[in-house]
Write an enzyme that holds these catalytic residues in place. Structure first.
Site, PDB file in Angstrom:
ATOM      1  N   HIS A  82      46.692  55.843  33.794  1.00 43.05           N
ATOM      2  CA  HIS A  82      47.441  54.920  32.925  1.00 43.05           C
ATOM      3  C   HIS A  82      48.718  54.500  33.626  1.00 43.05           C
ATOM      4  CE1 HIS A  82      48.973  53.171  29.204  1.00 43.05           C
ATOM      5  NE2 HIS A  82      50.146  53.672  29.572  1.00 43.05           N
ATOM      6  N   ASP A 161      49.168  54.705  15.822  1.00 46.03           N
ATOM      7  CA  ASP A 161      50.078  54.219  16.872  1.00 46.03           C
ATOM      8  C   ASP A 161      50.230  52.703  16.765  1.00 46.03           C
ATOM      9  OD1 ASP A 161      51.570  54.204  19.432  1.00 46.03           O
ATOM     10  OD2 ASP A 161      49.822  53.046  20.051  1.00 46.03           O
ATOM     11  N   ARG A 168      58.061  49.685  15.078  1.00 43.11           N
ATOM     12  CA  ARG A 168      59.126  49.966  16.065  1.00 43.11           C
ATOM     13  C   ARG A 168      59.594  48.689  16.736  1.00 43.11           C
ATOM     14  NH1 ARG A 168      56.234  53.564  20.014  1.00 43.11           N
ATOM     15  NH2 ARG A 168      58.158  53.426  21.189  1.00 43.11           N
ATOM     16  N   SER A 183      53.165  57.715  21.894  1.00 39.36           N
ATOM     17  CA  SER A 183      52.361  56.504  21.744  1.00 39.36           C
ATOM     18  C   SER A 183      51.345  56.393  22.878  1.00 39.36           C
ATOM     19  CB  SER A 183      53.315  55.296  21.733  1.00 39.36           C
ATOM     20  OG  SER A 183      52.635  54.093  21.935  1.00 39.36           O
ATOM     21  N   LYS A 187      46.825  57.526  22.738  1.00 39.65           N
ATOM     22  CA  LYS A 187      45.691  56.662  23.106  1.00 39.65           C
ATOM     23  C   LYS A 187      44.878  57.297  24.232  1.00 39.65           C
ATOM     24  CE  LYS A 187      48.820  53.453  23.193  1.00 39.65           C
ATOM     25  NZ  LYS A 187      49.789  52.405  23.075  1.00 39.65           N
TER      26      LYS A 187
END
Ligand code: URA
Length: 435
Positions: A82, A161, A168, A183, A187
């Protein structure tokens, strides 16, 4: 339990229990806790922080708020990658086939771009015919068959999320390390991999502007991974200038193919090899990063890595011939040079400004529903350390027409370059590893 008491406890800096956090997330998802209470709690977290234990509990509650992917039908240690997002970051296009060629199964769900940062799925969709939607069964079968599949995020992954992020975004509560860390990790955990390699970007074009802040975010995410039993390593890499030389979907695919052919820009090649090296170690294929590096370089030199990309393209309906013939990728009809504003050395290139200029040309989305033009983008010919003369081309825009949009992008790219009379110090490509 009442939301108001939980908000007050956090406002006073107390540590919330797992049950209290679960209560908030359940209420967020089923709508029994109104947005204003969730937002007030997010603001209290922004101001007072969360302990590692609370952050892990929030991550797990969000990870389990929707579908979770069970990758156990795929043999081997599945390692996910990621990136926290950058400009010109096409490393997944390189790393996924490269590590798959070395034996790490890659079952990757990727996202689309928004704002100044691009997304892997848009880049892949610039390849004629490539499909990013596969059924779960086909996704698993493809990874078992050829070792790699890359698809768009499907199903109902971490809906808590999604809702929390939307709140947010409009309540000035994005910039909180525990909220960002939970967050991202919720995922990744829902997506099912056994191990996770994070590329945390630091610099002007990234969420985290300094290497120190990026390191704090990396530590928070690695701590969550370790607490929930997913081996996690974070590489902190530089995003103070775009990575590589191209920004824009088909242009980035072209550059990724060049790296897999053993060419391509040094910075992109180096960051990709470091990320891929950690994935080989996490996947149990190499004992250490030095052995991993040799294996990866051999896979590039022998052509295995490029062939794996061709296999991936063919398996998902794309034209594998693009790996041999780059002219099969979409190409914009007009190239416009960007002239250097003065003589001097390139000291820096503001990544965010370049990302926004590419978006203006149509390579990215200002809003979720914008259409992308895969062929347009920017190629940077001068990079930090290079000497330029006034009027020489420092970059090229690839556009559909020479119009006002292009003129404004030329100005933005020109002003994104910082020039000076003396050569500046080299900025490191990598700022550290957290594991
Ligand atoms: N990316 C995410 O997925 N979540 C955040 O909170 C910030 C960036």
């Amino acid at each position: 339990m009442r939301a108001v008491d939980i908000i007050r406890k956090k406002r006073h800096g107390g540590e919330l229990s797992e049950a209290e956090i679960q209560f908030l997330i359940d209420g967020l998802v089923d709508g029994s806790i109104p947005d204003y209470q969730i937002s007030a709690w997010a603001m209290a977290v922004c101001c007072m922080g969360m302990t590692d234990k609370e952050t892990a509990a929030l991550t797990l509650a969000m990870a389990h708020s929707g579908d979770t992917v069970d990758l156990s039908q795929i043999a081997g240690i599945k390692v996910d990658k990621h990136s926290t997002g950058g400009v010109g970051d096409k490393t997944t296009l390189i790393v996924a086939p490269l590590v798959a060629a070395c034996g790490v199964p890659v079952a990757k769900m990727s996202g689309r771009g928004l704002g100044h940062t691009g997304g892997t799925i848009d880049k892949l969709e610039s390849i004629p015919g490539f499909r990013t939607e596969l059924s779960r069964a086909d996704f698993f079968a493809q990874v078992n068959d050829i070792g790699v599949a890359v698809i768009g995020q499907s199903g109902n992954i971490a809906p808590a999320d999604k809702k929390l992020y939307a709140l947010r975004d409009v309540t000035a509560t994005v910039e909180s390390i525990p909220l960002i860390a939970s967050s991202v990790m919720s995922k990744k955990i829902a997506a099912g991999a056994d191990a996770i390699l994070l590329d945390v970007k630091a610099g002007d074009g990234a969420f985290m502007k300094t290497p120190e802040d990026a390191a704090r975010l990396a530590e928070a995410m690695v701590s969550i991974g370790n607490q929930v039993g997913r081996r996690t390593v974070a590489v902190i890499s530089d995003m103070d200038q775009p990575l590589g030389r191209t920004i824009g979907n088909a242009l980035e695919v072209r550059e990724a193919i060049e790296v897999l052919r053993g060419d391509g820009p040094d910075d992109l090649r180096e960051v990709s090899l470091v990320l891929a090296g950690h994935m080989l170690v996490l996947g149990g294929i190499a004992p250490d990063i030095t052995a991993a590096r040799s294996r990866l370089e051999a896979a590039i030199a022998s052509g295995e890595a490029l062939r794996k990309l061709a296999d991936l393209l063919a398996a998902q309906g794309g034209d594998p011939a693009v790996t041999e013939d780059l002219s099969l990728l979409p190409q914009a009809p007009i190239r416009l040079p960007v002239p250097a504003p003065a003589d001097g050395y390139v000291l820096g290139i503001e990544a965010e400004a370049i990302g926004l200029a590419a978006m203006t040309l149509g390579a990215g989305r200002a809003t979720k529903d914008d259409q992308i033009d895969y062929a347009v983008g920017i190629e940077l010919s001068a990079k930090p350390g290079d000497r330029v003369r006034k009027g020489d081309p420092i970059a090229t825009l690839y556009v559909q027409s020479d119009d006002d949009r292009a003129a404004s992008a030329i100005e933005s790219v020109r002003s994104a370059y910082r020039l000076g009379a003396e050569r500046g110090p080299d900025r490191p490509l990598l700022h550290g590893i957290v594991q």
